[in-house]
Scaffold this motif. Structure first.
Motif, PDB file in Angstrom:
ATOM      1  N   MET A   1      62.245  20.000  -4.830  1.00 47.91           N
ATOM      2  CA  MET A   1      61.322  21.061  -5.187  1.00 47.91           C
ATOM      3  C   MET A   1      60.883  20.866  -6.639  1.00 47.91           C
ATOM      4  O   MET A   1      61.669  20.528  -7.496  1.00 47.91           O
ATOM      5  N   GLN A   2      59.607  21.103  -6.868  1.00 49.48           N
ATOM      6  CA  GLN A   2      59.046  21.017  -8.211  1.00 49.48           C
ATOM      7  C   GLN A   2      58.517  22.389  -8.601  1.00 49.48           C
ATOM      8  O   GLN A   2      58.027  23.137  -7.760  1.00 49.48           O
ATOM      9  N   LEU A   3      58.631  22.715  -9.874  1.00 52.76           N
ATOM     10  CA  LEU A   3      58.092  23.969 -10.376  1.00 52.76           C
ATOM     11  C   LEU A   3      56.808  23.687 -11.147  1.00 52.76           C
ATOM     12  O   LEU A   3      56.752  22.762 -11.950  1.00 52.76           O
ATOM     13  N   PHE A   4      55.777  24.464 -10.866  1.00 54.75           N
ATOM     14  CA  PHE A   4      54.529  24.418 -11.618  1.00 54.75           C
ATOM     15  C   PHE A   4      54.416  25.719 -12.391  1.00 54.75           C
ATOM     16  O   PHE A   4      54.885  26.764 -11.939  1.00 54.75           O
ATOM     17  N   ARG A  12      56.526  28.809 -10.956  1.00 53.99           N
ATOM     18  CA  ARG A  12      56.612  29.099  -9.515  1.00 53.99           C
ATOM     19  C   ARG A  12      56.880  27.806  -8.744  1.00 53.99           C
ATOM     20  O   ARG A  12      56.583  26.711  -9.206  1.00 53.99           O
ATOM     21  N   ASP A  13      57.372  27.949  -7.524  1.00 57.65           N
ATOM     22  CA  ASP A  13      57.623  26.823  -6.632  1.00 57.65           C
ATOM     23  C   ASP A  13      56.311  26.141  -6.262  1.00 57.65           C
ATOM     24  O   ASP A  13      55.298  26.803  -6.045  1.00 57.65           O
ATOM     25  N   GLU A  14      56.346  24.825  -6.157  1.00 57.99           N
ATOM     26  CA  GLU A  14      55.135  24.051  -5.853  1.00 57.99           C
ATOM     27  C   GLU A  14      54.467  24.447  -4.544  1.00 57.99           C
ATOM     28  O   GLU A  14      53.270  24.247  -4.363  1.00 57.99           O
ATOM     29  N   THR A  15      55.209  25.037  -3.618  1.00 58.41           N
ATOM     30  CA  THR A  15      54.635  25.417  -2.327  1.00 58.41           C
ATOM     31  C   THR A  15      53.621  26.554  -2.448  1.00 58.41           C
ATOM     32  O   THR A  15      52.884  26.818  -1.501  1.00 58.41           O
ATOM     33  N   HIS A  75      55.043  12.487 -11.757  1.00 58.38           N
ATOM     34  CA  HIS A  75      54.884  13.867 -11.298  1.00 58.38           C
ATOM     35  C   HIS A  75      55.132  14.886 -12.408  1.00 58.38           C
ATOM     36  O   HIS A  75      55.225  16.085 -12.137  1.00 58.38           O
ATOM     37  N   ALA A  76      55.263  14.425 -13.638  1.00 56.86           N
ATOM     38  CA  ALA A  76      55.469  15.336 -14.764  1.00 56.86           C
ATOM     39  C   ALA A  76      54.177  16.096 -15.065  1.00 56.86           C
ATOM     40  O   ALA A  76      53.096  15.504 -15.119  1.00 56.86           O
ATOM     41  N   VAL A  77      54.302  17.404 -15.245  1.00 58.84           N
ATOM     42  CA  VAL A  77      53.160  18.244 -15.591  1.00 58.84           C
ATOM     43  C   VAL A  77      53.139  18.411 -17.106  1.00 58.84           C
ATOM     44  O   VAL A  77      54.098  18.923 -17.695  1.00 58.84           O
ATOM     45  N   ALA A  78      52.067  17.951 -17.747  1.00 58.36           N
ATOM     46  CA  ALA A  78      51.937  18.048 -19.199  1.00 58.36           C
ATOM     47  C   ALA A  78      51.486  19.442 -19.622  1.00 58.36           C
ATOM     48  O   ALA A  78      51.941  19.969 -20.636  1.00 58.36           O
TER      49      ALA A  78
END
Length: 88
Positions: A1-4, A12-15, A75-78
């Motif tokens: 799971m990834q958080l955005f 929040r959860d990527e879903t 997949h890193a969010v800057a």
């Protein structure tokens, strides 16, 4: 799971997010004069860069659209930025 991080709601959860489009992709205009080939390329082809990219995403929970700067390899969010320019 990834958080955005939604610029409006926080982490929040990527879903809860859906991809909208490449940032900066210009719609061909005027629509009445665009050929079927040009329209097809606009709809179905993407640059799909390897590495850093800028994309439009939507947080479906709040319904807001925002800009996400992320790396397609790691997949890193800057950053996530609301379309008015405020960073989250």
């Amino acid at each position: 799971m990834q958080l955005f991080s939604c610029p409006f709601c926080g982490s929040r959860d990527e879903t809860e997010f859906v991809f909208g489009a490449e940032a900066g992709k210009t719609r061909p205009e005027p629509a009445a004069e665009v050929s079927a080939d040009t329209w097809g390329r606009y709809l179905h082809f993407a640059d799909n860069p390897r590495g850093p990219t800028r994309e439009i995403w939507q947080h479906v929970t709040c319904g807001e659209f925002f800009l996400m700067e992320r790396d397609t390899v790691s997949h890193a969010v800057a950053a996530t930025v609301d379309l008015r320019g405020d960073k989250a």
